[in-house]
Write a protein that holds these residues in place. Structure first.
Motif, PDB file in Angstrom:
ATOM      1  N   SER A 338     -16.115  32.551 -58.254  1.00 39.97           N
ATOM      2  CA  SER A 338     -15.729  32.097 -59.590  1.00 39.97           C
ATOM      3  C   SER A 338     -16.679  32.639 -60.669  1.00 39.97           C
ATOM      4  O   SER A 338     -16.239  33.161 -61.691  1.00 39.97           O
ATOM      5  CB  SER A 338     -15.705  30.563 -59.615  1.00 39.97           C
ATOM      6  N   VAL A 339     -17.975  32.532 -60.430  1.00 48.10           N
ATOM      7  CA  VAL A 339     -18.956  32.994 -61.415  1.00 48.10           C
ATOM      8  C   VAL A 339     -18.861  34.505 -61.614  1.00 48.10           C
ATOM      9  O   VAL A 339     -18.887  35.010 -62.746  1.00 48.10           O
ATOM     10  CB  VAL A 339     -20.376  32.589 -60.983  1.00 48.10           C
ATOM     11  N   GLY A 340     -18.739  35.261 -60.512  1.00 51.96           N
ATOM     12  CA  GLY A 340     -18.618  36.712 -60.625  1.00 51.96           C
ATOM     13  C   GLY A 340     -17.385  37.121 -61.406  1.00 51.96           C
ATOM     14  O   GLY A 340     -17.430  38.042 -62.247  1.00 51.96           O
ATOM     15  N   GLY A 341     -16.254  36.440 -61.158  1.00 56.58           N
ATOM     16  CA  GLY A 341     -15.037  36.760 -61.894  1.00 56.58           C
ATOM     17  C   GLY A 341     -15.147  36.463 -63.376  1.00 56.58           C
ATOM     18  O   GLY A 341     -14.692  37.241 -64.218  1.00 56.58           O
ATOM     19  N   ALA A 372     -11.064  43.176 -67.477  1.00 52.02           N
ATOM     20  CA  ALA A 372     -10.725  41.778 -67.787  1.00 52.02           C
ATOM     21  C   ALA A 372      -9.754  41.215 -66.758  1.00 52.02           C
ATOM     22  O   ALA A 372      -9.869  40.055 -66.343  1.00 52.02           O
ATOM     23  CB  ALA A 372     -10.124  41.681 -69.190  1.00 52.02           C
ATOM     24  N   GLY A 373      -8.798  42.038 -66.318  1.00 55.68           N
ATOM     25  CA  GLY A 373      -7.845  41.594 -65.308  1.00 55.68           C
ATOM     26  C   GLY A 373      -8.501  41.339 -63.969  1.00 55.68           C
ATOM     27  O   GLY A 373      -8.241  40.325 -63.310  1.00 55.68           O
ATOM     28  N   CYS A 374      -9.379  42.237 -63.540  1.00 62.98           N
ATOM     29  CA  CYS A 374     -10.106  42.038 -62.285  1.00 62.98           C
ATOM     30  C   CYS A 374     -10.934  40.753 -62.344  1.00 62.98           C
ATOM     31  O   CYS A 374     -10.980  39.979 -61.375  1.00 62.98           O
ATOM     32  CB  CYS A 374     -11.018  43.229 -62.003  1.00 62.98           C
ATOM     33  N   GLY A 375     -11.571  40.526 -63.470  1.00 63.35           N
ATOM     34  CA  GLY A 375     -12.373  39.321 -63.616  1.00 63.35           C
ATOM     35  C   GLY A 375     -11.537  38.058 -63.556  1.00 63.35           C
ATOM     36  O   GLY A 375     -11.892  37.090 -62.880  1.00 63.35           O
ATOM     37  N   SER A 376     -10.392  38.067 -64.232  1.00 63.79           N
ATOM     38  CA  SER A 376      -9.539  36.874 -64.238  1.00 63.79           C
ATOM     39  C   SER A 376      -8.961  36.595 -62.854  1.00 63.79           C
ATOM     40  O   SER A 376      -8.905  35.442 -62.414  1.00 63.79           O
ATOM     41  CB  SER A 376      -8.408  37.044 -65.254  1.00 63.79           C
ATOM     42  N   GLY A 377      -8.514  37.643 -62.153  1.00 66.58           N
ATOM     43  CA  GLY A 377      -7.984  37.451 -60.813  1.00 66.58           C
ATOM     44  C   GLY A 377      -9.021  36.881 -59.861  1.00 66.58           C
ATOM     45  O   GLY A 377      -8.735  35.984 -59.057  1.00 66.58           O
ATOM     46  N   THR A 378     -10.238  37.397 -59.958  1.00 67.02           N
ATOM     47  CA  THR A 378     -11.327  36.898 -59.118  1.00 67.02           C
ATOM     48  C   THR A 378     -11.678  35.462 -59.470  1.00 67.02           C
ATOM     49  O   THR A 378     -11.832  34.599 -58.599  1.00 67.02           O
ATOM     50  CB  THR A 378     -12.566  37.799 -59.280  1.00 67.02           C
ATOM     51  N   PHE A 379     -11.803  35.184 -60.765  1.00 56.87           N
ATOM     52  CA  PHE A 379     -12.151  33.829 -61.207  1.00 56.87           C
ATOM     53  C   PHE A 379     -11.102  32.820 -60.785  1.00 56.87           C
ATOM     54  O   PHE A 379     -11.423  31.746 -60.270  1.00 56.87           O
ATOM     55  CB  PHE A 379     -12.325  33.794 -62.723  1.00 56.87           C
ATOM     56  N   LEU A 380      -9.829  33.125 -61.015  1.00 52.44           N
ATOM     57  CA  LEU A 380      -8.766  32.171 -60.713  1.00 52.44           C
ATOM     58  C   LEU A 380      -8.735  31.808 -59.238  1.00 52.44           C
ATOM     59  O   LEU A 380      -8.554  30.641 -58.870  1.00 52.44           O
ATOM     60  CB  LEU A 380      -7.412  32.743 -61.138  1.00 52.44           C
ATOM     61  N   LEU A 471     -20.132  27.956 -68.080  1.00 47.08           N
ATOM     62  CA  LEU A 471     -19.622  26.724 -67.463  1.00 47.08           C
ATOM     63  C   LEU A 471     -19.348  26.927 -65.977  1.00 47.08           C
ATOM     64  O   LEU A 471     -19.599  26.026 -65.163  1.00 47.08           O
ATOM     65  CB  LEU A 471     -18.340  26.282 -68.177  1.00 47.08           C
ATOM     66  N   ALA A 472     -18.850  28.091 -65.602  1.00 47.17           N
ATOM     67  CA  ALA A 472     -18.617  28.372 -64.179  1.00 47.17           C
ATOM     68  C   ALA A 472     -19.928  28.343 -63.408  1.00 47.17           C
ATOM     69  O   ALA A 472     -19.999  27.856 -62.277  1.00 47.17           O
ATOM     70  CB  ALA A 472     -17.936  29.730 -64.020  1.00 47.17           C
TER      71      ALA A 472
END
Length: 495
Positions: A338-341, A372-380, A471-472
């Motif tokens: 989550s933090v990495g994403g 941004a897409g890679c980050g969101s996919g990883t975070f979600l 926050l993550a």
């Protein structure tokens, strides 16, 4: 190496079939949203809609969807998730058919409200159904595939939206959902098993009405602040109603034997920070396809189909990162994923903020969208797995409804805030030209002013994404902490 028993193997096969059903639901809703984000100017031009109507074609769906998620999470807990989930497919399909028959813009807005109710039934239960189906050690993989299908929707949606709007007419933006909805309804009825219903308990009718009204008032005020100003009667009325309703909601929920929103379930450190991080990620991410599609149409003069192709790096990034994050979830904690994403998503938005200019080469914009897409996919994937592992099983429906509601509040505000910041740069007389994507035909000066709006919009979204990353990082739970009512198997640990 852990031996796989026949029973475990059978459960896993069923879990993946369930994942295919819930993924279809996410694809259906995701395509419906992302096609309209790109094709909005075509719809606006057809109905000769003004700025108010243009914004509410999008916001009506998001507002009602957000405000009804907790209600349908509770209803599913009581009546059965399978039944509510399938009813959502049916309602969404019928509303999509009628939306394409809209004689005027306000009838279209009404059909978007019905679509939103169907989508609430689906979204409030999809993650819960997957959590119940998968063994805990395989949940991150299932969640990675489930979240990854959102990228499939966002990948197909912009291209389909642009192509359909240009070739077949705006009605097919909605009608394309009908055959897909029928397929999803049939497959879901065939695959999903009936789940034991909880003992019949009275639904918290008063709490649901007050919560819906409070959310509606708040979202109305916040979404209209940018375009109408803080002194607007609409904004003041919405804010005033929200302030009056909040203590009434708290009072009603304390007195209810079966509160729709049991606040005790959200008091732990992990759930509090993880849900806030999810809110920030949704706020920073959700309007990107809309904003970038408007950029290519309003500032560069592209048609809807070309603009749809231009935003594809964002869903491609989500699609590649989500399943990879799911696999990594077997080796890394959901917290770390989550933090990495969140950090990657912030980096992508920072790239877009620093390069907002009509002369910027496309590969730079594409790179920012992809990161941004890679980050969101990883975070979600990491965030959803982290939260669902921490929840008490008896309240999965209502708490997941609250979790998705928090994300949807971010989505509503993302669209409303982004449109307000963006169009404030050109003045009220030119806002309709932005929504209709005809501004680039007027004057280079107007486009220059609009580019200032794009830069400010990206800066706001970057700041929100940065807050989400912080926050993550704070959402690390103590190893011994257990959420109220959680059984031993669902201890709230960061693992």
């Amino acid at each position: 190496m852990v031996a796989v028993t026949p029973g475990a193997d059978s459960r896993l096969r069923y879990a993946w079939r369930v994942c295919s059903v819930t993924s279809l639901g996410l694809v259906l809703i995701g395509i419906a949203g992302s096609t309209l984000n790109v094709a909005l100017p075509v719809v606006v031009r057809h109905f000769h809609a003004g700025p108010l109507e243009s914004g509410w074609i999008l916001l009506s769906f998001l507002l009602v969807n957000t405000a009804s998620l907790v209600f349908f999470g509770r209803v599913a807990d009581l009546l059965g998730r399978r039944e509510v989930y399938l009813a959502g497919f049916a309602l969404f399909t019928v509303a999509s058919l009628l939306a394409g028959l809209s004689p005027n813009v306000w009838f279209l807005v009404a059909m978007r409200v019905l679509q939103a109710l169907g989508a609430s039934m689906i979204l409030a239960n999809g993650t819960v159904i997957i959590t119940d189906a998968f063994p805990p050690e395989r949940l991150s993989q299932g969640m990675g595939v489930y979240i990854g299908t959102l990228s499939v929707a966002q990948l197909l949606g912009p291209t389909l939206g642009g192509l359909i709007a240009e070739a077949a007419g705006w009605q097919w933006i909605f009608w394309v959902n009908v055959p897909a909805g029928l397929v999803a309804l049939g497959w879901g009825a065939a695959v999903l098993r009936r789940t034991p219903r909880r003992p019949k308990e009275p639904v918290d009718a008063l709490g649901n009405v007050l919560l819906f009204a409070a959310l509606s008032a708040a979202l109305l005020a916040l979404s209209e602040t940018g375009s109408r100003g803080l002194a607007s009667p609409v904004v003041l009325a919405g804010a005033g109603a929200f302030l009056v309703l909040v203590p009434l909601v708290a009072l009603a929920e304390r007195r209810s034997a079966n509160p729709v929103l049991d606040l005790r379930l959200f008091g732990g450190r992990l759930l509090a920070y993880a849900n806030l991080a999810s809110f920030c990620n949704a706020l920073a991410r959700s309007a990107l396809i809309l904003v970038v599609a408007l950029y290519f149409q309003a500032a560069r003069g592209y048609d809807a189909f070309t603009a749809g192709l231009s935003v594809l790096p964002l869903p491609v990034g989500i699609g590649l990162a989500s399943p990879v994050a799911g696999v990594l979830g077997r080796r890394l904690s959901p917290y770390a994923v989550s933090v990495g994403g969140a950090a990657m998503s912030t980096a992508g938005l920072g790239t877009l903020m620093l390069t907002a200019d009509p002369a910027t080469p496309y590969w730079v914009i594409g790179l920012g969208l992809f990161v941004a897409g890679c980050g969101s996919g990883t975070f979600l994937t990491g965030n959803t797995t982290q939260v669902m592992r921490a929840l008490p099983s008896g309240s999965l429906g209502v708490v997941n409804g609250f979790r998705v509601m928090i994300m949807n509040v971010g989505i509503v505000l993302s669209v409303g805030l982004s449109l307000s910041v963006l169009t404030s740069s050109v003045g009220p007389e030119l806002r309709a030209q932005v929504y209709a994507a005809t501004l680039s035909r007027l004057s280079p000066v107007a486009v220059d002013h609009l580019m200032d709006g794009f830069q400010r919009t990206y800066a706001v979204l970057f700041a929100v994404a940065l807050a989400g990353a912080v926050l993550a990082a704070l959402a690390r739970s103590r190893p011994t902490a257990v959420q109220p009512g959680a059984p031993a198997g669902r201890a709230s640990t960061s693992r």
